[in-house]
Enzyme design. Structure first.
Site, PDB file in Angstrom:
ATOM      1  N   GLN A  83       0.819  -1.214   0.000  1.00  0.00           N
ATOM      2  CA  GLN A  83       0.000   0.000   0.000  1.00  0.00           C
ATOM      3  C   GLN A  83       0.851   1.260   0.000  1.00  0.00           C
ATOM      4  O   GLN A  83       0.340   2.352  -0.296  1.00  0.00           O
ATOM      5  CB  GLN A  83      -0.945   0.020   1.199  1.00  0.00           C
ATOM      6  CG  GLN A  83      -0.248   0.225   2.525  1.00  0.00           C
ATOM      7  CD  GLN A  83      -1.186   0.147   3.711  1.00  0.00           C
ATOM      8  OE1 GLN A  83      -1.633  -0.929   4.082  1.00  0.00           O
ATOM      9  NE2 GLN A  83      -1.483   1.297   4.309  1.00  0.00           N
ATOM     10  N   CYS A  89      -5.046   0.835   3.690  1.00  0.00           N
ATOM     11  CA  CYS A  89      -5.133  -0.581   4.054  1.00  0.00           C
ATOM     12  C   CYS A  89      -6.546  -1.116   3.884  1.00  0.00           C
ATOM     13  O   CYS A  89      -6.751  -2.268   3.483  1.00  0.00           O
ATOM     14  CB  CYS A  89      -4.672  -0.778   5.488  1.00  0.00           C
ATOM     15  SG  CYS A  89      -5.643   0.155   6.706  1.00  0.00           S
ATOM     16  N   GLU A 114      -7.521  -1.384  -6.216  1.00  0.00           N
ATOM     17  CA  GLU A 114      -7.575  -0.667  -4.944  1.00  0.00           C
ATOM     18  C   GLU A 114      -7.708   0.840  -5.177  1.00  0.00           C
ATOM     19  O   GLU A 114      -8.382   1.529  -4.422  1.00  0.00           O
ATOM     20  CB  GLU A 114      -6.311  -0.942  -4.120  1.00  0.00           C
ATOM     21  CG  GLU A 114      -6.216  -2.341  -3.547  1.00  0.00           C
ATOM     22  CD  GLU A 114      -5.708  -3.368  -4.546  1.00  0.00           C
ATOM     23  OE1 GLU A 114      -5.836  -4.578  -4.270  1.00  0.00           O
ATOM     24  OE2 GLU A 114      -5.172  -2.949  -5.602  1.00  0.00           O
ATOM     25  N   GLU A 149      -7.364  -3.919 -11.899  1.00  0.00           N
ATOM     26  CA  GLU A 149      -6.174  -3.168 -11.535  1.00  0.00           C
ATOM     27  C   GLU A 149      -5.430  -2.673 -12.771  1.00  0.00           C
ATOM     28  O   GLU A 149      -4.868  -1.569 -12.768  1.00  0.00           O
ATOM     29  CB  GLU A 149      -5.249  -4.037 -10.692  1.00  0.00           C
ATOM     30  CG  GLU A 149      -4.002  -3.296 -10.209  1.00  0.00           C
ATOM     31  CD  GLU A 149      -3.055  -4.202  -9.457  1.00  0.00           C
ATOM     32  OE1 GLU A 149      -2.619  -3.815  -8.367  1.00  0.00           O
ATOM     33  OE2 GLU A 149      -2.749  -5.294  -9.973  1.00  0.00           O
ATOM     34  N   ASP A 228      -6.431   0.069  14.059  1.00  0.00           N
ATOM     35  CA  ASP A 228      -5.970   1.118  13.152  1.00  0.00           C
ATOM     36  C   ASP A 228      -5.543   0.580  11.787  1.00  0.00           C
ATOM     37  O   ASP A 228      -5.072   1.335  10.944  1.00  0.00           O
ATOM     38  CB  ASP A 228      -4.810   1.905  13.779  1.00  0.00           C
ATOM     39  CG  ASP A 228      -3.586   1.038  14.099  1.00  0.00           C
ATOM     40  OD1 ASP A 228      -3.518  -0.125  13.626  1.00  0.00           O
ATOM     41  OD2 ASP A 228      -2.692   1.524  14.827  1.00  0.00           O
ATOM     42  N   HIS A 229      -5.717  -0.732  11.562  1.00  0.00           N
ATOM     43  CA  HIS A 229      -5.202  -1.324  10.330  1.00  0.00           C
ATOM     44  C   HIS A 229      -6.129  -2.446   9.859  1.00  0.00           C
ATOM     45  O   HIS A 229      -6.594  -3.249  10.675  1.00  0.00           O
ATOM     46  CB  HIS A 229      -3.794  -1.870  10.581  1.00  0.00           C
ATOM     47  CG  HIS A 229      -3.066  -2.332   9.362  1.00  0.00           C
ATOM     48  ND1 HIS A 229      -2.988  -1.591   8.198  1.00  0.00           N
ATOM     49  CD2 HIS A 229      -2.369  -3.488   9.105  1.00  0.00           C
ATOM     50  CE1 HIS A 229      -2.269  -2.252   7.300  1.00  0.00           C
ATOM     51  NE2 HIS A 229      -1.895  -3.407   7.827  1.00  0.00           N
TER      52      HIS A 229
END
Length: 287
Positions: A83, A89, A114, A149, A228-229
């Site tokens: 990332q 994330c 993404e 992608e 947090d992830h």
């Protein structure tokens, strides 16, 4: 780097189930490392289905002793990505779970964008490189099937910017029909993983987590539970010494951890690194 070196030596002296070492983020500043995370724990808000189903374990059900979707043939999990220094994330977690879900149901492993989520799902409540949530991403894909992608490549990792949305509906293929939450007990989580990889949220801002190289993380106090992830649980198993664990796919490149993966001990809720608190799976479609 010297501060990390001292902490890594202390970890290796005190930890018996995991090995810690330097990696590509060892010389990053604390500010730079904040870009490695970006999960915003805002799940129970109006943008979610009011009646979102919840998966819990059935009484006395039999589960396989181990599951690893990474090693299944034909492939059900795409290679680990990076990332970069963008708090995206949540988009990598959402896309990976979506890809695997569709591969399991259809037999074809696609690679979705993404960047499509990072740049375009603001109306669903995501904040691009400033964070978001996998459920909000899937809400976007319900009405905006995600592009490949190759058609919408990831750039935010190097620009550190969310970028303007250039979505082309004629090239949108990765849809979502629905998604579900999972109970916080380990039997329910394993029940979900037997069906498909699932998105999870963890605390990942500690040296204990960020310097992981191999083994199983078992020290709950060292990892914390402040989410947090966003990552993906792709399997589970049992280590002879460390006991039951989950296999977790990260988005910090294959140079991090054990080829991009980490094993987290199975603990009662809130779980190792807090992972039992916000587990979700998705039913993906192809448009």
């Amino acid at each position: 780097w010297q501060k990390w070196d001292a902490e890594i030596k202390e970890l290796n002296a005190n930890q018996t189930t995991s090995v810690h070492s330097h990696n590509h983020i060892s010389d990053w500043t604390a500010v730079e490392r904040t870009g490695l995370t970006g999960m915003k724990n805002v799940r129970k808000n109006a943008e979610y289905d009011a009646e979102m189903p919840r998966l819990t374990a059935a009484a006395n059900q039999a589960l396989p002793s181990s599951v690893n979707w990474v090693t299944v043939t034909p492939a059900k999990v795409n290679p680990v990505q990076d990332q970069g220094q963008c708090g995206s994330c949540w988009a990598f977690s959402a896309t990976a779970s979506q890809e695997s879900s569709l591969a399991i149901s259809s037999g074809t492993l696609y690679k979705f964008s993404e960047q499509n989520y990072v740049s375009c799902s603001f109306l669903q409540g995501n904040l691009g490189c400033n964070g978001g949530m996998y459920g909000r991403a899937w809400n976007y894909a319900k009405t905006h099937p995600v592009m490949y992608e190759t058609a919408y490549p990831y750039t935010s990792g190097t620009t550190m910017k969310s970028g303007s949305c250039t979505y082309d509906a004629t090239q949108g293929h990765g849809g979502v029909s629905s998604f579900f939450s999972v109970g916080t007990d380990n039997t329910s989580i394993m029940t979900a993983i037997v069906q498909m990889p699932v998105s999870i949220a963890i605390e990942a801002d500690t040296v204990y987590f960020q310097s992981y190289t191999s083994g199983v993380l078992t020290d709950a106090a060292a990892c914390g539970t402040t989410l947090d992830h966003a990552v993906v649980a792709v399997g589970y198993g049992t280590d002879p010494s460390a006991g039951p664990y989950y296999i977790v796919r990260n988005s910090w490149s294959a140079d991090w951890g054990d080829q991009g993966y980490v094993k987290l001990a199975q603990l009662p809720a809130p779980g190792m690194c807090g992972m039992n608190q916000d587990v979700m799976g998705v039913y993906a479609t192809f448009q």
